[in-house]
Design a protein around this motif. Structure first.
Motif, PDB file in Angstrom:
ATOM      1  N   ASP A  95       0.878  -1.271   0.056  1.00 40.02           N
ATOM      2  CA  ASP A  95       0.045  -0.063  -0.035  1.00 40.02           C
ATOM      3  C   ASP A  95       0.965   1.237  -0.052  1.00 40.02           C
ATOM      4  O   ASP A  95       1.864   1.210   0.653  1.00 40.02           O
ATOM      5  N   HIS A  96       0.328   2.187  -0.670  1.00 38.56           N
ATOM      6  CA  HIS A  96       1.177   3.702  -0.547  1.00 38.56           C
ATOM      7  C   HIS A  96       0.475   4.235   0.707  1.00 38.56           C
ATOM      8  O   HIS A  96      -0.325   4.139   1.049  1.00 38.56           O
ATOM      9  N   THR A  97       1.552   4.726   1.347  1.00 32.11           N
ATOM     10  CA  THR A  97       1.183   5.215   2.649  1.00 32.11           C
ATOM     11  C   THR A  97       1.558   6.688   2.587  1.00 32.11           C
ATOM     12  O   THR A  97       2.870   6.852   2.201  1.00 32.11           O
ATOM     13  N   ASN A  98       0.859   7.719   3.022  1.00 31.98           N
ATOM     14  CA  ASN A  98       1.371   9.256   3.011  1.00 31.98           C
ATOM     15  C   ASN A  98       1.499   9.525   4.315  1.00 31.98           C
ATOM     16  O   ASN A  98       0.795   9.217   5.270  1.00 31.98           O
ATOM     17  N   TYR A  99       2.850  10.370   4.585  1.00 24.41           N
ATOM     18  CA  TYR A  99       2.969  10.780   5.859  1.00 24.41           C
ATOM     19  C   TYR A  99       3.382  12.199   5.795  1.00 24.41           C
ATOM     20  O   TYR A  99       3.680  12.764   4.644  1.00 24.41           O
ATOM     21  N   ARG A 100       2.878  12.783   6.888  1.00 24.13           N
ATOM     22  CA  ARG A 100       3.294  14.159   6.856  1.00 24.13           C
ATOM     23  C   ARG A 100       4.355  14.059   8.076  1.00 24.13           C
ATOM     24  O   ARG A 100       4.157  13.407   9.002  1.00 24.13           O
ATOM     25  N   ILE A 101       5.460  14.932   7.718  1.00 27.97           N
ATOM     26  CA  ILE A 101       6.728  14.780   8.669  1.00 27.97           C
ATOM     27  C   ILE A 101       7.255  16.280   8.872  1.00 27.97           C
ATOM     28  O   ILE A 101       7.347  16.982   8.046  1.00 27.97           O
ATOM     29  N   ARG A 102       7.162  16.497  10.182  1.00 28.44           N
ATOM     30  CA  ARG A 102       7.734  17.933  10.712  1.00 28.44           C
ATOM     31  C   ARG A 102       9.023  17.506  11.523  1.00 28.44           C
ATOM     32  O   ARG A 102       8.827  16.841  12.303  1.00 28.44           O
ATOM     33  N   LEU A 103       9.892  18.330  11.193  1.00 30.06           N
ATOM     34  CA  LEU A 103      11.279  18.211  11.693  1.00 30.06           C
ATOM     35  C   LEU A 103      11.804  19.565  12.102  1.00 30.06           C
ATOM     36  O   LEU A 103      12.047  20.108  11.257  1.00 30.06           O
ATOM     37  N   THR A 104      12.002  19.398  13.344  1.00 26.92           N
ATOM     38  CA  THR A 104      12.694  20.871  13.751  1.00 26.92           C
ATOM     39  C   THR A 104      14.070  20.253  14.381  1.00 26.92           C
ATOM     40  O   THR A 104      14.140  19.870  15.692  1.00 26.92           O
ATOM     41  N   PRO A 105      15.158  20.539  13.710  1.00 29.34           N
ATOM     42  CA  PRO A 105      16.531  20.115  14.286  1.00 29.34           C
ATOM     43  C   PRO A 105      16.923  20.977  15.564  1.00 29.34           C
ATOM     44  O   PRO A 105      16.560  22.154  15.544  1.00 29.34           O
ATOM     45  N   LYS A 106      17.456  20.411  16.430  1.00 27.08           N
ATOM     46  CA  LYS A 106      18.261  21.069  17.399  1.00 27.08           C
ATOM     47  C   LYS A 106      19.462  21.351  17.152  1.00 27.08           C
ATOM     48  O   LYS A 106      20.095  20.460  16.249  1.00 27.08           O
ATOM     49  N   THR A 107      20.181  22.252  17.832  1.00 27.25           N
ATOM     50  CA  THR A 107      21.592  22.516  17.364  1.00 27.25           C
ATOM     51  C   THR A 107      22.466  21.309  17.465  1.00 27.25           C
ATOM     52  O   THR A 107      23.408  21.273  16.592  1.00 27.25           O
ATOM     53  N   ALA A 108      22.177  20.462  18.499  1.00 28.59           N
ATOM     54  CA  ALA A 108      23.000  19.294  18.832  1.00 28.59           C
ATOM     55  C   ALA A 108      22.976  18.331  17.146  1.00 28.59           C
ATOM     56  O   ALA A 108      23.976  17.677  17.180  1.00 28.59           O
ATOM     57  N   LEU A 109      22.015  18.399  16.629  1.00 30.25           N
ATOM     58  CA  LEU A 109      21.849  17.601  15.347  1.00 30.25           C
ATOM     59  C   LEU A 109      23.093  17.900  14.461  1.00 30.25           C
ATOM     60  O   LEU A 109      23.867  17.023  14.018  1.00 30.25           O
ATOM     61  N   TYR A 110      23.187  19.227  14.221  1.00 26.48           N
ATOM     62  CA  TYR A 110      24.558  19.656  13.429  1.00 26.48           C
ATOM     63  C   TYR A 110      25.857  19.276  14.175  1.00 26.48           C
ATOM     64  O   TYR A 110      26.792  18.830  13.593  1.00 26.48           O
ATOM     65  N   ILE A 111      25.679  19.387  15.513  1.00 29.72           N
ATOM     66  CA  ILE A 111      27.011  19.212  16.326  1.00 29.72           C
ATOM     67  C   ILE A 111      27.383  17.801  16.163  1.00 29.72           C
ATOM     68  O   ILE A 111      28.790  17.383  15.961  1.00 29.72           O
ATOM     69  N   HIS A 112      26.612  17.106  16.067  1.00 29.13           N
ATOM     70  CA  HIS A 112      26.767  15.343  15.978  1.00 29.13           C
ATOM     71  C   HIS A 112      27.083  14.875  14.472  1.00 29.13           C
ATOM     72  O   HIS A 112      26.956  13.917  14.315  1.00 29.13           O
ATOM     73  N   GLY A 113      27.092  16.096  13.540  1.00 30.24           N
ATOM     74  CA  GLY A 113      27.788  15.594  12.197  1.00 30.24           C
ATOM     75  C   GLY A 113      26.269  15.203  11.526  1.00 30.24           C
ATOM     76  O   GLY A 113      26.570  14.599  10.401  1.00 30.24           O
ATOM     77  N   ASN A 114      25.101  15.308  11.903  1.00 27.65           N
ATOM     78  CA  ASN A 114      23.819  14.975  11.101  1.00 27.65           C
ATOM     79  C   ASN A 114      23.367  16.323  10.334  1.00 27.65           C
ATOM     80  O   ASN A 114      24.149  17.278  10.396  1.00 27.65           O
ATOM     81  N   ASP A 115      22.568  16.186   9.489  1.00 32.90           N
ATOM     82  CA  ASP A 115      22.281  17.107   8.464  1.00 32.90           C
ATOM     83  C   ASP A 115      20.848  16.711   7.944  1.00 32.90           C
ATOM     84  O   ASP A 115      20.567  15.491   7.708  1.00 32.90           O
ATOM     85  N   PRO A 116      19.506  17.669   8.138  1.00 35.71           N
ATOM     86  CA  PRO A 116      18.537  17.237   7.505  1.00 35.71           C
ATOM     87  C   PRO A 116      18.474  16.681   6.184  1.00 35.71           C
ATOM     88  O   PRO A 116      17.789  15.987   5.806  1.00 35.71           O
ATOM     89  N   ALA A 117      19.706  17.304   5.524  1.00 33.21           N
ATOM     90  CA  ALA A 117      19.578  16.911   3.792  1.00 33.21           C
ATOM     91  C   ALA A 117      19.936  15.266   3.732  1.00 33.21           C
ATOM     92  O   ALA A 117      19.298  14.652   3.006  1.00 33.21           O
TER      93      ALA A 117
END
Lengths: 121, 707, 162
Positions: free
Chosen positions: B165-187
């Motif tokens: 089945d195709h499922t649709n999701y709505r995703i809302r992501l608000t990064p915290k500063t730590a996300l970048y500090i940890h080497g992650n990236d929303p990209a």
């Protein structure tokens, strides 16, 4: 350009596995056998991804990650932690130390590559 | 993937090292039990060893091994974290687990399957150890890190999960500063989503503060995504694994088609988006571990950095050793040619040849060194034998090892395992007394077995000694007589009685215990050591203990020998056996009865053995003063004089086995190839002597030192 | 083909005929013998032999074959025939039997014969034990009668001494 990966693990077996997997996936791999050596390898280099074990002599994975994050040159490098099982405890400690993500051992090539893809720019 | 088998080999090789480290560590912990003050690095190393074995085993799907290592590791983790304190009983379990782990690794390597009973027993014992602690622990281990800011609506998502089945999701992501500090990236997240389905992304402009309110090092962007996929939900969640604790995340399935969701702005090019936001290095709130610069962090253990090593196929090394052996023979041939051609030692050619000889020697020694291995691994195996023997006899035993770093040829180390095992078992089984008699004689309750190794005058000396009761010579004598090994009333010295133990078919145990009574006697031990070019001797002091001394060549490839002429045949006598060469006057040689001859040396009577006659090259002749006597000492400290016609030279010869293409020859250890390409036999004084004289008139040792 | 002289060493090549089995034929004690060419490594001229103590009479001793110690068996003596008079014109056939290298001292090597295995006749029952132990079959070439020797049984005990 090939992705450059620094793999830090005190187990020769794991180092060889990582090298073998990553090389066949087209990455360039540099290995180190503990945190101290890992930092040595990082000085003057800018790998795309770092993979590190936690339990290592001399300087363990947590200490290594913290040191990388507090340095200048590679503080934003994605760091993946190797954990034996999906121990949340370890994951979170690794996260607190600054890890980007984790790879659960035993890993296969697909798992490894997909984890790297998820963090490498 | 490259050669998996190679990595598998690496794994087992590494296991050997890890098991060695484990054994070392356990013994170190054992030694510090009484102080209740363990070195954390040792405990860590022990834990790591088991942990690494588990990790590698997992990679190869060795489930038995993983399961066992996991149980072992868990217990060690308790020790590491100080929840358990090392005590003797615990160490016994650890040693047992150590032994089992060794067996499991071996079985995994050889593709065997072990009876799981022992694993279960040991795991149960380990669990009992930790169970006490666990039951007092809160079920939730307190963890000291930032609380997870998950905002999942689990109720909502659990429902929608039909494959295909195709499922649709709505995703809302608000990064915290730590996300970048940890080497992650929303990209990265967006890219991963794109791999799984269709994704449309927009930035919620309402969350972006006006420029003057922006703080350097802070993140302000919120991402809205529309995601359509056929993948099951858990795959979707996996994408957020790495970032979920560093962002505020909302995921909810929606019924509407993706188009229906109004995005605040149009989808953007994902590859170039978003730029990593600047992070203030001082903003380390998210990093809870103290940050220590690497330089200021001293190495926590004093372990010297490992020296670089290269792993080489043993066959290659052996080929090299063989070729170098040929080189040495070739050099000898050249030297002989030069001599035959009348080239004097002053000639430049002779000088060059001499240099060539030195170089060949040097190459040979370096190559031999490649095969050398410390006896440590061998001694560690003996530690286990002692534990097992101690358990089955109920005797409390301590093993002391000395000179573990002493290096011997790899083959010697391997082939020594069986004889040494037997001797160590014997030491516990027969050598040491039971606790009660020990106490009665005022000895410490715990018996000591000492294993030592050392290099001495070009040989390796390995000693196995116990502080037990010593050899009961009356009993040995009695048994030897009952077994028809000696005639009644034979006059034997103490050393001769002790040496009776090495006769075939001798066993002193009142009843065959399950330890020593494995169908092997000391005669087998002796011949095993013999085939390695070694000798074994025994000394014993009643009430104080016994010592077995094994003397072995450093290498099985070369031997220092005396080249002699025996009735026209050129032979080599190992230098290690020769005490002295002499040419006695006629008045020193005496004939006894039927023609046996003896020579009197400084008041001691020594039998004369005509080597040529012993080898059937001529019939026995009376000693001719033109010949030379070589005084040799045999294993049983007996001395005899070998008659040879002439001594040619003393030199190092390359050992060539006769066993490969022929078999064992009595009186001969091996052969060698001389400078002229001819084969010369290397004499084994012990067996020459034995074949002639079953029980000899035995003079006490003439000389204290070996020649 | 006869081999004579001091330094003559002939390396034999593999079989040339596919259907036929090839044998190296040689002569000793005035009889013709042959062995499967696949078991033969090379043929060497006579060389000095170092004798071994306590060896059976048919074991003459050992020689140095490019660094290996190789035992030499007097072929005739092994078969219970009169031992060979040691002469420089004798040759040594180097064979590999059960992974061991062994030299067989014979009078001379005659030729290489290709034989259809079907035509090899069984050893007659009248033969003595020794003969039956070693002679696997008989090959007739014209009026020549060649005894095919099975080297498997030739060297008694493969594990310890001969």
């Amino acid at each position: 350009m090939a992705l450059q990966v620094l793999a830090v693990d005190d187990s020769r077996t794991i180092r060889e596995m990582l090298t073998s997997c990553l090389t066949s996936a087209g990455c360039e791999v540099v290995v180190a056998q503990d945190g101290v050596e890992g930092l040595e390898r990082l000085s003057g280099a800018q790998p795309d991804v770092v993979i590190t074990d936690i339990n290592m002599p001399r300087m363990n994975g947590f200490e290594f990650i913290s040191a990388v994050r507090s340095g200048e040159q590679n503080r934003h490098v994605p760091i993946l932690v190797l954990t034996t099982e999906s121990a949340d405890d370890l994951k979170h400690r690794a996260r607190s130390a600054g890890a980007t993500g984790w790879i659960v051992k035993p890993f296969d090539e697909l798992k490894l590559i997909s984890a790297i893809r998820r963090v490498a720019t | 993937m490259a050669d998996r088998n190679e990595i598998r080999d690496t794994f087992f090789l590494e296991c050997e090292e890890l098991l060695e480290a484990l054994d070392d560590g356990l013994r170190e912990i054992d030694g510090l039990i009484s102080t209740e003050n363990q070195d954390p690095e040792t405990v860590n190393a022990v834990f790591r060893a088991v942990h690494s074995i588990k990790g590698g085993a997992g990679a190869f799907g060795l489930e038995d091994l993983v399961e066992f290592a996991h149980g072992f590791e868990t217990a060690l983790d308790f020790l590491r974290s100080g929840k358990l304190v090392a005590n003797a009983e615990m160490l016994r379990v650890f040693y047992r687990a150590n032994d089992r782990l060794l067996d499991l690794v071996g079985a995994a390597r050889d593709g065997e399957i072990l009876d799981p009973a022992e694993s279960s027993d040991v795991l149960a014992a380990l669990e009992t150890m930790t169970a006490e602690i666990t039951k007092d622990m809160p079920s939730d281990t307190p963890i000291s890190f930032e609380p997870m800011s998950l905002d999942f609506d689990f109720e909502a998502v659990v429902t929608a999960d039909a494959p295909g089945d195709h499922t649709n999701y709505r995703i809302r992501l608000t990064p915290k500063t730590a996300l970048y500090i940890h080497g992650n990236d929303p990209a990265h997240v967006i890219r991963a989503l794109r791999d799984l389905g269709q994704v449309r992304v927009a930035i919620d402009p309402t969350t972006i503060p006006s420029f003057k309110d922006c703080t350097a090092g802070q993140t302000h962007i919120t991402w809205d995504m529309n995601f359509e996929t056929e993948e099951p939900e858990h795959v979707l969640f996996e994408v957020f694994d790495f970032v979920e604790s560093d962002c505020v995340l909302q995921i909810e399935p929606v019924d509407a088609a993706p188009d229906a969701i109004q995005l605040a702005s149009s989808a953007q090019d994902l590859e170039k988006e978003p730029p990593a936001e600047p992070v203030n290095p001082d903003d380390s709130a998210a990093v809870s571990l103290s940050l220590v610069p690497p330089a200021a962090k001293p190495a926590s253990s004093v372990a010297a950095p490992k020296r670089a090593t290269v792993r080489v196929d043993l066959e290659r090394v052996d080929r090299l050793i063989n070729v170098v052996g040929e080189l040495v023979i070739n050099q000898a041939m050249l030297a002989q040619c030069a001599e035959n051609a009348g080239i004097t030692s002053r000639d430049v050619f002779a000088t060059g040849l001499e240099e060539f000889k030195q170089l060949s020697r040097e190459i040979q020694e370096s190559v031999m060194a490649i095969r050398a291995q410390p006896v440590k691994s061998l001694f560690q195996r003996m530690a286990r034998i002692v534990r097992e023997a101690s358990a089955s006899t109920g005797k409390s035993v301590r093993l002391v090892t000395e000179g573990e770093a002493t290096e011997v040829d790899k083959t010697v180390v391997e082939k020594l395992a069986d004889p040494l095992t037997h001797m160590v078992r014997n030491a516990v089984d027969h050598g040491l007394e039971l606790t009660v008699p020990r106490q009665a004689t005022g000895k410490p309750e715990t018996g000591t077995v000492t294993l030592s190794a050392a290099h001495r005058s070009g040989r390796v000396i390995i000693e196995i000694s116990d502080d037990g009761q010593g050899i009961d010579r009356d009993k040995v004598r009695q048994i030897a007589f009952e077994k028809d090994l000696i005639p009644e009333g034979a006059e034997l010295t103490d050393s001769e009685i002790d040496n009776l133990l090495f006769l075939p078919g001798f066993s002193t145990a009142d009843q065959v215990s399950n330890l020593s009574g494995r169908g092997v006697g000391m005669d087998v031990v002796k011949s095993a050591i013999h085939t390695l070019g070694g000798r074994v001797s025994i000394s014993s002091v009643p009430g104080q203990g016994s010592t077995f001394t094994i003397s072995l060549p450093l290498t099985l490839a070369v031997l220092e020998g005396m080249v002699v002429d025996v009735a026209g045949e050129t032979m080599v006598i190992p230098l290690s056996a020769i005490l002295e060469t002499l040419r006695p006057g006629h008045d020193a040689v005496h004939t006894l009865g039927t023609g046996d001859q003896v020579v009197s040396i400084r008041g001691t009577i020594v039998p004369i053995v005509d080597l040529a006659a012993a080898f059937g090259l001529r019939s026995a002749e009376t000693y001719d003063a033109a010949r030379v006597l070589l005084l040799v000492e045999t294993e049983g400290n007996q001395i005899c004089a070998l008659v040879v016609d002439r001594i040619f030279d003393q030199r190092q010869v390359v050992i060539k086995g006769l066993e490969d293409n022929y078999g064992h020859v009595a009186g001969v250890v091996a052969a060698t190839i001389l400078g002229d390409g001819q084969i010369a036999l290397i004499v084994d004084p012990d067996t020459v002597f034995e074949n002639l004289q079953p029980i000899q008139i035995a003079p006490e040792r003439l000389y204290a030192s070996e020649g | 083909m006869h081999l004579k002289g001091d330094k003559m060493v002939i390396e034999l090549s593999g079989p040339q005929h596919i259907q036929n089995k090839e044998f190296v034929a040689f002569r000793t004690a005035e009889q013709d013998f042959c062995v499967d060419i696949m078991t033969i490594r090379e043929i060497r001229s006579w060389t000095r032999i170092t004798s071994l103590p306590h060896a059976p009479a048919f074991v003459l001793g050992v020689i140095n074959l490019r660094g290996s110690v190789v035992p030499i068996v007097d072929f005739s003596a092994r078969l219970g025939l009169p031992a060979l008079e040691h002469e420089a014109r004798n040759v040594i056939i180097i064979a590999v039997i059960n992974h061991r290298i062994v030299g067989l001292l014979v009078e001379s090597v005659s030729d290489i014969i290709g034989v259809d295995p079907e035509t090899i006749q069984a050893t007659p029952d009248v033969a003595s034990d020794t003969t039956r132990n070693f002679v696997a079959g008989i090959i007739t070439i014209g009026d020549r009668l060649v005894r095919q020797i099975d080297l498997e049984n030739f060297i008694p005990d493969t594990d310890s001494r001969m």
